[in-house]
Design an enzyme around this catalytic site. Structure first.
Site, PDB file in Angstrom:
ATOM      1  N   ASN A 276      36.540  25.243  16.779  1.00  0.00           N
ATOM      2  CA  ASN A 276      35.646  25.154  17.944  1.00  0.00           C
ATOM      3  C   ASN A 276      35.865  23.898  18.775  1.00  0.00           C
ATOM      4  OD1 ASN A 276      34.285  27.588  17.101  1.00  0.00           O
ATOM      5  ND2 ASN A 276      33.179  26.344  15.578  1.00  0.00           N
ATOM      6  N   ARG A 277      37.065  23.368  18.708  1.00  0.00           N
ATOM      7  CA  ARG A 277      37.448  22.170  19.456  1.00  0.00           C
ATOM      8  C   ARG A 277      36.611  20.940  19.071  1.00  0.00           C
ATOM      9  NH1 ARG A 277      40.966  25.288  19.983  1.00  0.00           N
ATOM     10  NH2 ARG A 277      42.187  25.738  21.851  1.00  0.00           N
ATOM     11  N   MET A 278      35.955  20.988  17.917  1.00  0.00           N
ATOM     12  CA  MET A 278      35.196  19.839  17.430  1.00  0.00           C
ATOM     13  C   MET A 278      36.112  18.975  16.565  1.00  0.00           C
ATOM     14  SD  MET A 278      32.274  19.984  18.850  1.00  0.00           S
ATOM     15  CE  MET A 278      31.239  18.886  17.875  1.00  0.00           C
TER      16      MET A 278
END
Length: 215
Positions: A192-194
């Protein structure tokens, strides 16, 4: 030509980077990551390093060089001192180097100052190079405009004949730089692009400050 890349997607999920599981010194983490990537046997050059310098024209420029040694003091690579990057470093030693190991979903960004290493260290590395590479260091006026490929080939032939049957010495215009880091950032891809981003910053007492950055 118009190509839309907005649908390029990749899920990052091969690792995580936690403050509770990292060393106090960034070079230890770099070494751990480097060996992990090396052992993965991707067939890629683990030591391929992107280095950016500020050119004499005021523009930053990136290029790939090969990291040849890393120590507690910094990161060492070799090049022609009269090349575009050599002249840029002489004018402004502030550089940024990075590694992107796609297979392991890892990235390292190193900010620091580049300076020439001692000549005897450059001599020692030059002696380990194949003769062809040694001759290339003599024949190529790196970054200079040349009339043709034939001219380059003739230069190489000239030095081949000059040093035929002799030991090939290191040219004075060729040698090593060490990048002494002031900050090193480690990036680990996450879902989640975290992404995990941990930055080490060198303090005046030569200790490292560790901070987490937002992805």
């Amino acid at each position: 030509m118009n190509k839309d890349l907005s649908n390029y997607r990749k899920t990052y999920q091969k690792g995580e980077l936690l403050e509770t599981a990292i060393p106090e010194a960034p070079i230890e983490l770099f070494q751990k990551w480097f060996y992990e990537v090396e052992e993965a046997e991707t067939g890629l050059e683990t030591n391929a390093m992107n280095i950016a310098s500020i050119g004499l024209d005021g523009f930053p420029k990136n290029r790939i060089v090969l990291l040849k040694r890393f120590t507690w003091e910094g990161f060492i690579f070799y090049t022609n001192y009269n090349s575009e990057k050599g002249r840029a470093i002489a004018n402004n030693p502030n550089v940024c180097a990075s590694f992107f190991w796609e297979h392991q979903e890892k990235q390292v960004i190193i900010k620091g100052k580049a300076e020439k290493i001692q000549s005897n260290l450059s001599d020692g590395y030059f002696d380990t190079r194949p003769d062809g590479s040694k001759l290339g260091a003599w024949a190529s006026n790196q970054s200079q405009v040349v009339a043709s490929k034939e001219e380059l080939n003739q230069q190489l032939e000239n030095y081949t004949q000059k040093f035929k049957g002799k030991e090939i010495p290191r040219p004075e215009h060729w040698g090593g730089y060490i990048i002494k880091p002031i900050s090193i950032e480690f990036w680990q891809g996450r879902p989640n692009r975290m992404h995990d981003r941990i930055r080490y910053t060198l303090l005046e007492n030569f200790e490292w400050k560790i901070e987490r950055l937002a992805p």
